[in-house]
Motif scaffolding. Sequence first.
Motif, PDB file in Angstrom:
ATOM      1  N   MET A   1       0.818  -1.214   0.000  1.00  0.00           N
ATOM      2  CA  MET A   1       0.000   0.000   0.000  1.00  0.00           C
ATOM      3  C   MET A   1       0.853   1.266   0.000  1.00  0.00           C
ATOM      4  N   ASN A   2       2.161   1.100   0.050  1.00  0.00           N
ATOM      5  CA  ASN A   2       3.030   2.270   0.084  1.00  0.00           C
ATOM      6  C   ASN A   2       3.061   3.021  -1.234  1.00  0.00           C
ATOM      7  N   ASN A   3       2.558   2.383  -2.301  1.00  0.00           N
ATOM      8  CA  ASN A   3       2.598   3.046  -3.606  1.00  0.00           C
ATOM      9  C   ASN A   3       1.426   3.982  -3.825  1.00  0.00           C
ATOM     10  N   VAL A   4       0.532   4.093  -2.843  1.00  0.00           N
ATOM     11  CA  VAL A   4      -0.614   4.990  -2.985  1.00  0.00           C
ATOM     12  C   VAL A   4      -0.169   6.425  -2.736  1.00  0.00           C
ATOM     13  N   LYS A   5      -0.521   7.294  -3.638  1.00  0.00           N
ATOM     14  CA  LYS A   5      -0.109   8.686  -3.508  1.00  0.00           C
ATOM     15  C   LYS A   5      -0.846   9.368  -2.363  1.00  0.00           C
ATOM     16  N   THR A   6      -0.115  10.199  -1.625  1.00  0.00           N
ATOM     17  CA  THR A   6      -0.739  10.979  -0.573  1.00  0.00           C
ATOM     18  C   THR A   6      -1.589  12.082  -1.193  1.00  0.00           C
ATOM     19  N   GLN A   7      -2.828  12.194  -0.738  1.00  0.00           N
ATOM     20  CA  GLN A   7      -3.728  13.192  -1.292  1.00  0.00           C
ATOM     21  C   GLN A   7      -3.678  14.474  -0.470  1.00  0.00           C
ATOM     22  N   LYS A   8      -3.609  15.579  -1.133  1.00  0.00           N
ATOM     23  CA  LYS A   8      -3.660  16.876  -0.463  1.00  0.00           C
ATOM     24  C   LYS A   8      -5.032  17.057   0.165  1.00  0.00           C
ATOM     25  N   THR A   9      -5.070  17.494   1.411  1.00  0.00           N
ATOM     26  CA  THR A   9      -6.339  17.682   2.105  1.00  0.00           C
ATOM     27  C   THR A   9      -6.544  19.139   2.467  1.00  0.00           C
ATOM     28  N   PHE A  76     -14.944  -7.282  -6.392  1.00  0.00           N
ATOM     29  CA  PHE A  76     -14.330  -5.993  -6.132  1.00  0.00           C
ATOM     30  C   PHE A  76     -14.157  -5.752  -4.637  1.00  0.00           C
ATOM     31  N   MET A  77     -15.189  -6.011  -3.873  1.00  0.00           N
ATOM     32  CA  MET A  77     -15.118  -5.771  -2.430  1.00  0.00           C
ATOM     33  C   MET A  77     -14.075  -6.667  -1.768  1.00  0.00           C
ATOM     34  N   ASP A  78     -14.012  -7.915  -2.186  1.00  0.00           N
ATOM     35  CA  ASP A  78     -13.017  -8.828  -1.617  1.00  0.00           C
ATOM     36  C   ASP A  78     -11.599  -8.346  -1.920  1.00  0.00           C
ATOM     37  N   GLU A  79     -11.373  -7.872  -3.141  1.00  0.00           N
ATOM     38  CA  GLU A  79     -10.033  -7.407  -3.507  1.00  0.00           C
ATOM     39  C   GLU A  79      -9.664  -6.133  -2.761  1.00  0.00           C
ATOM     40  N   VAL A  80     -10.630  -5.238  -2.576  1.00  0.00           N
ATOM     41  CA  VAL A  80     -10.369  -4.015  -1.807  1.00  0.00           C
ATOM     42  C   VAL A  80     -10.067  -4.365  -0.355  1.00  0.00           C
ATOM     43  N   ALA A  81     -10.862  -5.262   0.227  1.00  0.00           N
ATOM     44  CA  ALA A  81     -10.644  -5.659   1.620  1.00  0.00           C
ATOM     45  C   ALA A  81      -9.272  -6.291   1.801  1.00  0.00           C
ATOM     46  N   GLU A  82      -8.862  -7.125   0.842  1.00  0.00           N
ATOM     47  CA  GLU A  82      -7.536  -7.745   0.908  1.00  0.00           C
ATOM     48  C   GLU A  82      -6.445  -6.687   0.797  1.00  0.00           C
ATOM     49  N   TYR A  83      -6.655  -5.704  -0.081  1.00  0.00           N
ATOM     50  CA  TYR A  83      -5.673  -4.632  -0.240  1.00  0.00           C
ATOM     51  C   TYR A  83      -5.532  -3.825   1.057  1.00  0.00           C
ATOM     52  N   ILE A  84      -6.655  -3.538   1.682  1.00  0.00           N
ATOM     53  CA  ILE A  84      -6.631  -2.763   2.927  1.00  0.00           C
ATOM     54  C   ILE A  84      -6.097  -3.609   4.080  1.00  0.00           C
ATOM     55  N   GLY A  85      -6.350  -4.914   4.012  1.00  0.00           N
ATOM     56  CA  GLY A  85      -5.889  -5.809   5.066  1.00  0.00           C
ATOM     57  C   GLY A  85      -6.917  -6.055   6.144  1.00  0.00           C
ATOM     58  N   MET A  86      -8.212  -6.014   5.756  1.00  0.00           N
ATOM     59  CA  MET A  86      -9.283  -6.235   6.727  1.00  0.00           C
ATOM     60  C   MET A  86     -10.342  -7.152   6.149  1.00  0.00           C
ATOM     61  N   TRP A 192      -3.956   1.062  -7.104  1.00  0.00           N
ATOM     62  CA  TRP A 192      -4.183  -0.175  -6.355  1.00  0.00           C
ATOM     63  C   TRP A 192      -4.182  -1.399  -7.277  1.00  0.00           C
ATOM     64  N   LYS A 193      -4.331  -1.155  -8.591  1.00  0.00           N
ATOM     65  CA  LYS A 193      -4.361  -2.229  -9.593  1.00  0.00           C
ATOM     66  C   LYS A 193      -5.555  -3.179  -9.365  1.00  0.00           C
ATOM     67  N   ILE A 194      -6.682  -2.604  -8.977  1.00  0.00           N
ATOM     68  CA  ILE A 194      -7.913  -3.374  -8.782  1.00  0.00           C
ATOM     69  C   ILE A 194      -8.923  -2.933  -9.831  1.00  0.00           C
ATOM     70  N   ALA A 195      -9.457  -3.874 -10.579  1.00  0.00           N
ATOM     71  CA  ALA A 195     -10.468  -3.553 -11.593  1.00  0.00           C
ATOM     72  C   ALA A 195     -11.744  -3.085 -10.921  1.00  0.00           C
ATOM     73  N   LEU A 196     -12.324  -2.004 -11.448  1.00  0.00           N
ATOM     74  CA  LEU A 196     -13.563  -1.468 -10.899  1.00  0.00           C
ATOM     75  C   LEU A 196     -14.722  -2.422 -11.181  1.00  0.00           C
ATOM     76  N   PRO A 197     -15.815  -2.334 -10.420  1.00  0.00           N
ATOM     77  CA  PRO A 197     -16.991  -3.159 -10.713  1.00  0.00           C
ATOM     78  C   PRO A 197     -17.418  -2.982 -12.166  1.00  0.00           C
ATOM     79  N   ARG A 198     -17.752  -4.053 -12.820  1.00  0.00           N
ATOM     80  CA  ARG A 198     -18.026  -4.004 -14.254  1.00  0.00           C
ATOM     81  C   ARG A 198     -19.215  -3.115 -14.604  1.00  0.00           C
TER      82      ARG A 198
END
Length: 292
Positions: A1-9, A76-86, A192-198
């Motif tokens: 997850m370190n490759n995610v760009k920091t977003q300006k807030t 999609f949800m499973d891949e996002v959850a795995e990416y986040i680690g939860m 994140w290299k995760i395909a969006l919901p079709r």
Amino acid sequence: MNNVKTQKTTDRSALGILKAGTDNLNTSRKPVHVAMFSGGASSAYIAYHIVQKYGKENCILFFTDTLWEDEDNYRFMDEVAEYIGMEITTRIDGRTPEEVFHDVRFLGNSRMAKCSEELKVRQTLVYLEELRDEQNLEPILYFGIGPHEQHRAINLQNFYEHNPLEAISTRFPMIETFKEDLDTKKIIRDEWKIALPRMYGLGFSHANCAGRCVRGGLGHYALLYNVWPDQYAEQEAMEERFREKFDKDVSILKRNSKAFTLKEYRELMDTHGVEKYLSEKDDTIPCVCSFS
């Protein structure tokens, strides 16, 4: 997850939209940050955001399943959850939207949908009370609603503030925290290299109920007929079953303020061409499923 760009807030609470009433926390309980995980891109990014900010041990990815979801949403949800680690915390009523319509003797439509009330909202409230009563946790809800939909955020805030048992705090980071041009779809797809919901690729504005959302409106159902005629046929058959069982002239859609069945709409599209109706607009109310 370190490759995610920091977003300006930036602090955008000066808009005066959501600041008041968001700090209804019961300080006798430990806060827990609950991402309302709908299967869409914005809610996925908000889930990632709160986990990075508060830690996995203080967060929950919460999903209420209508049993009508497209199979690619689960992927999609499973891949996002795995990416986040939860893991995803799921609550299921056990009924489909059609079964709810029959139980309440009311066919959901573009103005009112008891399916979301029963299958989404009620299951959420029951779970939140479990967190409070059984785990002594104080839930804070996070929604992926953007700046262009502030009215929806206000409605959600008001609803949870006036929960009859005890007020529930809500947060809307896409409005309150992030810059306006945050492209969650691009981040998820490219970083994140995760395909969006079709369903996004098919042109739907949200990825809920496999295109069968009763609040979709005329243009939505024209698109459904164009890209997923089998799904349209299932919804048409469901509507006809309800009409016959309860002997009521009701429909999911309206045209000229009158009942307008999916069968009638399909015949019209077959006669004049579906392309003519893809841009049809009507006065719909967004379903809670699209942000919770």
